[in-house]
Design a protein around this motif. Structure first.
Motif, PDB file in Angstrom:
ATOM      1  N   THR A 338       0.824  -1.191   0.000  1.00 27.80           N
ATOM      2  CA  THR A 338       0.000   0.000   0.000  1.00 27.80           C
ATOM      3  C   THR A 338       0.870   1.259   0.000  1.00 27.80           C
ATOM      4  OG1 THR A 338      -1.697   1.215   1.250  1.00 27.80           O
ATOM      5  CG2 THR A 338      -0.127  -0.065   2.527  1.00 27.80           C
ATOM      6  N   ARG A 339       0.316   2.344  -0.473  1.00 28.51           N
ATOM      7  CA  ARG A 339       1.006   3.628  -0.431  1.00 28.51           C
ATOM      8  C   ARG A 339       0.758   4.356   0.895  1.00 28.51           C
ATOM      9  NH1 ARG A 339       2.907   5.923  -5.026  1.00 28.51           N
ATOM     10  NH2 ARG A 339       2.481   7.991  -4.163  1.00 28.51           N
ATOM     11  N   ARG A 340      -0.029   3.746   1.763  1.00 27.76           N
ATOM     12  CA  ARG A 340      -0.466   4.407   2.991  1.00 27.76           C
ATOM     13  C   ARG A 340       0.698   4.741   3.923  1.00 27.76           C
ATOM     14  NH1 ARG A 340      -5.465   4.863   5.399  1.00 27.76           N
ATOM     15  NH2 ARG A 340      -5.558   4.963   7.668  1.00 27.76           N
ATOM     16  N   TYR A 341       1.702   3.886   3.992  1.00 26.88           N
ATOM     17  CA  TYR A 341       2.777   4.063   4.966  1.00 26.88           C
ATOM     18  C   TYR A 341       4.081   4.557   4.354  1.00 26.88           C
ATOM     19  CZ  TYR A 341      -0.540   1.126   7.471  1.00 26.88           C
ATOM     20  OH  TYR A 341      -1.675   0.611   8.022  1.00 26.88           O
ATOM     21  N   PHE A 342       4.433   4.014   3.192  1.00 24.25           N
ATOM     22  CA  PHE A 342       5.745   4.325   2.623  1.00 24.25           C
ATOM     23  C   PHE A 342       5.656   4.893   1.208  1.00 24.25           C
ATOM     24  CE2 PHE A 342       6.280   0.498   5.385  1.00 24.25           C
ATOM     25  CZ  PHE A 342       6.860   1.165   6.463  1.00 24.25           C
ATOM     26  N   ALA A 343       4.462   5.374   0.815  1.00 24.81           N
ATOM     27  CA  ALA A 343       4.257   5.964  -0.512  1.00 24.81           C
ATOM     28  C   ALA A 343       4.739   4.984  -1.593  1.00 24.81           C
ATOM     29  CB  ALA A 343       4.937   7.322  -0.606  1.00 24.81           C
ATOM     30  N   ASP A 344       5.620   5.438  -2.475  1.00 25.11           N
ATOM     31  CA  ASP A 344       6.082   4.563  -3.557  1.00 25.11           C
ATOM     32  C   ASP A 344       7.388   3.846  -3.210  1.00 25.11           C
ATOM     33  OD1 ASP A 344       7.703   6.772  -3.557  1.00 25.11           O
ATOM     34  OD2 ASP A 344       7.570   7.156  -5.719  1.00 25.11           O
ATOM     35  N   LYS A 345       7.793   3.888  -1.938  1.00 21.50           N
ATOM     36  CA  LYS A 345       9.064   3.278  -1.529  1.00 21.50           C
ATOM     37  C   LYS A 345       8.863   1.985  -0.747  1.00 21.50           C
ATOM     38  CE  LYS A 345      11.488   7.719  -1.308  1.00 21.50           C
ATOM     39  NZ  LYS A 345      12.208   7.466  -2.574  1.00 21.50           N
ATOM     40  N   GLY A 346       7.672   1.399  -0.810  1.00 20.24           N
ATOM     41  CA  GLY A 346       7.390   0.208  -0.023  1.00 20.24           C
ATOM     42  C   GLY A 346       8.337  -0.948  -0.299  1.00 20.24           C
TER      43      GLY A 346
END
Length: 404
Positions: A338-346
């Motif tokens: 998800t992008r909820r926590y780490f945006a596009d760096k998951g």
């Protein structure tokens, strides 16, 4: 940035390292074969039901990937129709998070009343006129959305599942109400109080109830109330919450911490450990990670202690326990998707476990430390905390008894 956010660090940190929970959790990761298609249908459903969403929130809705979370966390053998209903609720639960974020106490009460009205009266809107609980003649959108998914859910959900789901959602709203009261009063709770409230604000209890619906089962009360089953349920709740929830599922505290600290949100175990128990940022992250690892181990041990109720019930219980296991591993991996926590760096964070701290938003200021007398230093035992879940009475009873 204020150094008071990190009172036990000699210098203000600019990053932290996540514990290796992925490496410790070796449960197989599964995904429903039609998960992508159903996830797309579900997010479009909520989008269509919420025309008032701003472009920013609409983008966040699609980046959340709540449907993909559902496809990871519910057994791949369930029907497409039931996966869709559960996925709709998952999207809706995160939507409640968005619309209730920052609400004052009275606002959370009105939101809870609107949603519970839909669950008690699933086929029509019946506004209450009870003193102090008056509802508008035109139903708010949160109630309309709840009624839409709930009317479909009860077509196949057993009576025990329906009753448990409603009670769990009542407890959820009461905990959100308590959190709003703490926020209004600038209170940061002690760790024991935080854990008690967090187990309900996480939203895990109603989604675990939907595990029975998804599997097409309705567990007897003697099974649901069994101490080992309750321990497995609570342990899963704790793992999902401590590792990943902002306020609603899934918000494992260590995954959501970076986003929350940037906006001054203090409803997080990491903040409490730094504030009251002498931890610096990294040691607080490590401490929560140790709790998660020990709770995984306790879940595995408790799984071997499940009693027998006979072949037919045992089969249903095995499916339910397997579903809890799917939640542990599925939510863990989803947190990097998800992008909820780490945006596009998951994917990068999952590989390196390195999290660079976001800057504190200008409007976000941490409240001053309130007076507090904790009952004892880091006052709980992980094994004790996950061995038997406490029972709680049903709240928001007025819908059962009110006359319109």
């Amino acid at each position: 940035m204020s150094n008071t956010r990190f009172p036990n660090d000699s210098t203000e940190p600019d990053h932290f390292i996540l514990p290796d929970l992925v490496g410790h959790c070796n449960f197989p990761l599964t995904y429903h074969p039609n998960g992508d298609a159903i996830a797309a249908q579900s997010v479009h459903w909520l989008d269509r039901m919420c025309p008032e969403l701003s472009p920013k929130k609409r983008k966040a809705l699609y980046g959340l990937q709540a449907g993909e979370l559902t496809a990871h966390c519910y057994p791949y053998s369930i029907t497409d129709n039931r996966l869709r209903v559960v996925s709709d609720f998952m999207n809706y639960l995160f939507h409640l998070d968005n619309i209730s974020d920052g609400m004052m106490t009275n606002d959370t009460e009105r939101l809870a009343d609107a949603v519970m009205n839909a669950l008690w009266y699933p086929h029509e809107y019946r506004p209450t006129h009870a003193p102090g609980k008056e509802q508008p003649e035109e139903e708010i959108s949160a109630g309309k959305i709840a009624r839409d998914y709930w009317a479909r859910c009860i077509e196949e959900a057993g009576p025990g599942v329906q009753a448990r789901f409603k009670e769990s959602l009542e407890l959820f709203f009461e905990a959100v109400h308590q959190q709003a009261q703490d926020r209004d009063a600038d209170i940061i709770p002690d760790i024991e109080s935080y854990i008690d409230v967090r187990r309900d604000t996480s939203g895990c209890k109603p989604v675990f109830d939907l595990m029975e619906y998804a599997l097409g089962i309705d567990l007897p009360d003697e099974v649901v109330e069994n101490p080992v089953i309750k321990a497995l349920n609570q342990g899963t709740n704790d793992l999902v919450t401590w590792s990943n929830v902002s306020r609603f599922i899934p918000s494992i505290d260590i995954f959501s911490y970076n986003v929350e600290q940037s906006r001054g949100d203090t409803h997080n175990m990491v903040v409490i450990l730094m504030k009251y128990h002498g931890h610096n940022l990294q040691s607080a992250i490590d401490y929560v990670g140790d709790l998660c690892r020990e709770t995984i181990n306790t879940f595995i041990a408790n799984r071997e202690k499940v009693p027998s109720w006979g072949p037919e019930i045992d089969k249903d219980v095995a499916g339910y326990v397997q579903g809890l296991q799917e939640w542990i591993v599925g939510s863990l991996h989803w947190s990097f998707q998800t992008r909820r926590y780490f945006a596009d760096k998951g994917a990068e964070v999952k590989r390196t476990r390195y999290v660079k701290l976001l800057p504190l938003k200008e409007a976000a200021e941490l409240p001053p430390s309130p007076p507090l007398t904790p009952s004892k230093e880091v006052g709980f035992s992980v094994k004790g905390a996950t061995m038997e879940a406490p029972s709680s009475p049903t709240r928001f009873e007025y819908y059962k008894n009110s006359e319109n």
